[in-house]
Scaffold this motif. Structure first.
Motif, PDB file in Angstrom:
ATOM      1  N   ALA A   1       0.823  -1.211   0.000  1.00  0.00           N
ATOM      2  CA  ALA A   1       0.000   0.000   0.000  1.00  0.00           C
ATOM      3  C   ALA A   1       0.856   1.260   0.000  1.00  0.00           C
ATOM      4  N   GLN A   2       1.918   1.253   0.790  1.00  0.00           N
ATOM      5  CA  GLN A   2       2.797   2.422   0.864  1.00  0.00           C
ATOM      6  C   GLN A   2       3.456   2.689  -0.481  1.00  0.00           C
ATOM      7  N   GLU A   3       3.876   1.618  -1.142  1.00  0.00           N
ATOM      8  CA  GLU A   3       4.549   1.766  -2.437  1.00  0.00           C
ATOM      9  C   GLU A   3       3.591   2.234  -3.529  1.00  0.00           C
ATOM     10  N   GLU A   4       2.327   1.856  -3.413  1.00  0.00           N
ATOM     11  CA  GLU A   4       1.363   2.144  -4.480  1.00  0.00           C
ATOM     12  C   GLU A   4       0.453   3.327  -4.180  1.00  0.00           C
ATOM     13  N   LEU A   5       0.655   3.981  -3.041  1.00  0.00           N
ATOM     14  CA  LEU A   5      -0.258   5.052  -2.627  1.00  0.00           C
ATOM     15  C   LEU A   5      -0.354   6.168  -3.662  1.00  0.00           C
ATOM     16  N   GLU A   6       0.738   6.455  -4.346  1.00  0.00           N
ATOM     17  CA  GLU A   6       0.742   7.536  -5.328  1.00  0.00           C
ATOM     18  C   GLU A   6       0.252   7.084  -6.701  1.00  0.00           C
ATOM     19  N   SER A   7      -0.033   5.805  -6.845  1.00  0.00           N
ATOM     20  CA  SER A   7      -0.472   5.284  -8.141  1.00  0.00           C
ATOM     21  C   SER A   7      -1.993   5.328  -8.240  1.00  0.00           C
ATOM     22  N   GLU A   8      -2.492   6.253  -9.021  1.00  0.00           N
ATOM     23  CA  GLU A   8      -3.945   6.376  -9.171  1.00  0.00           C
ATOM     24  C   GLU A   8      -4.528   5.138  -9.843  1.00  0.00           C
ATOM     25  N   ASN A   9      -3.806   4.583 -10.816  1.00  0.00           N
ATOM     26  CA  ASN A   9      -4.305   3.390 -11.511  1.00  0.00           C
ATOM     27  C   ASN A   9      -4.461   2.218 -10.552  1.00  0.00           C
ATOM     28  N   TRP A  10      -3.468   2.050  -9.676  1.00  0.00           N
ATOM     29  CA  TRP A  10      -3.519   0.946  -8.715  1.00  0.00           C
ATOM     30  C   TRP A  10      -4.687   1.131  -7.746  1.00  0.00           C
ATOM     31  N   LEU A  11      -4.848   2.350  -7.248  1.00  0.00           N
ATOM     32  CA  LEU A  11      -5.943   2.617  -6.313  1.00  0.00           C
ATOM     33  C   LEU A  11      -7.301   2.398  -6.973  1.00  0.00           C
ATOM     34  N   ARG A  12      -7.405   2.797  -8.230  1.00  0.00           N
ATOM     35  CA  ARG A  12      -8.685   2.604  -8.926  1.00  0.00           C
ATOM     36  C   ARG A  12      -8.958   1.118  -9.163  1.00  0.00           C
ATOM     37  N   LEU A  13      -7.908   0.347  -9.398  1.00  0.00           N
ATOM     38  CA  LEU A  13      -8.080  -1.095  -9.580  1.00  0.00           C
ATOM     39  C   LEU A  13      -8.569  -1.748  -8.291  1.00  0.00           C
ATOM     40  N   VAL A  14      -7.933  -1.396  -7.171  1.00  0.00           N
ATOM     41  CA  VAL A  14      -8.358  -1.947  -5.880  1.00  0.00           C
ATOM     42  C   VAL A  14      -9.776  -1.490  -5.553  1.00  0.00           C
TER      43      VAL A  14
END
Length: 294
Positions: free
Chosen positions: A136-149
């Motif tokens: 989560a910490q590594e991907e927090l800035e990734s909008e694509n990752w957050l939208r996927l989750v």
């Protein structure tokens, strides 16, 4: 002045509303409302990006909100240390057990039920939290990752950012049902533990985590034995004609040499020092051409 008071003050001075702050921090207005009403603890500065985003909107010096939040959290922590840890929610435990390897689930369940929130349950929960938090910490800035989750959890992007921020701020004693259902559930595929060594293997969702599998080992090691200095080494160090110019790391290397029965002379250490310094006794890095010739 605490975080909430400062934010409220700046919102009033700049004639801004909570929805403006929520938009700037990319979280829900409900989250901001609960934060400012002190219904939620300010998140830890090293686990969130909202202070930086809020500070830009509120025109505050960099680090001001983070510093206040850190002080406020330390005060709250002092108050809570005296409280005994509460057991996990039933739903949290069930999720953790459901993700356990089928071959081990019955055995682990029996241990969990016999020792509620005992050492094994805390160990497993902590490791699962650590692994998922790292993702989560590594991907927090990734909008694509957050939208996927968010899509997998059937939530909005802003809702998922709030969930991730709150999840990063939780610990093994306070993990909630929502943390698990909305975040841990989609990320963790399965886990297993060796009850003899307490080594753990955690398998993550391939779509959401860059490292598919994580393994943790707990190895018992004997304590370091004190280094006994050889008489010959002491003489070598006293004799400046032999040891003059020896660097600290070279002396440390000589001290760590071990001998079962024989005891080396000062001359031995002198020759060992020269061997250590001679470039002919060490291979340099292998170049691409050299590797191809082999």
């Amino acid at each position: 002045m605490d975080v909430c008071l400062l934010i409220r003050q700046r919102l009033a001075e700049l004639e801004l509303e909570q929805k403006d702050l929520a938009a700037a921090a990319e979280v829900t207005e409900s989250y901001v409302s609960q934060l400012l009403a002190r219904k939620k603890m300010p998140p830890a500065p090293d686990r969130t990006d909202i202070y930086e985003k809020m500070s830009r909107l509120l025109k505050l010096p960099p680090g001001k909100l983070s510093k206040l939040a850190d002080l406020q959290r330390k005060d709250e922590l002092k108050k809570s240390l005296s409280d005994p840890p509460a057991p996990l929610f039933k739903e949290v435990r069930e999720l953790i057990l459901r993700k356990c390897s089928p071959a081990r689930e019955a055995q682990i369940r029996a241990i969990f039920e016999k020792q509620p929130f005992g050492e094994l349950e805390r160990l497993v929960t902590q490791k699962l939290l650590d692994v998922v938090k790292k993702v989560a910490q590594e991907e927090l800035e990734s909008e694509n990752w957050l939208r996927l989750v968010a899509r997998m959890s059937r939530r909005s992007y802003e809702d998922m950012r709030v969930i991730v921020l709150e999840f990063l701020d939780t610990d093994v004693f306070n993990v909630s049902v929502e943390n698990c259902v909305s975040f841990m559930d989609p990320l963790i595929e399965s886990w297993d533990v060796d009850l003899a060594s307490f080594g753990m293997e955690i398998v993550l969702n391939r779509r959401l985590a860059p490292g598919h599998s994580k393994r943790f080992e707990f190895v018992e090691r004997p304590p370091d034995q004190p280094l006994k200095e050889e008489p010959g080494l002491r003489e070598f160090l006293r004799d400046t004609s032999l040891s003059s110019g020896a660097a600290e790391e070279e002396i440390e290397f000589l001290k760590r040499l071990r001998f079962k029965e024989k005891h080396p002379t000062p001359l031995y250490y002198y020759r060992e020092l020269q061997n250590l310094r001679d470039p002919l006794h060490f291979r340099g890095p292998v170049t691409g051409n050299a590797a191809r010739k082999g």
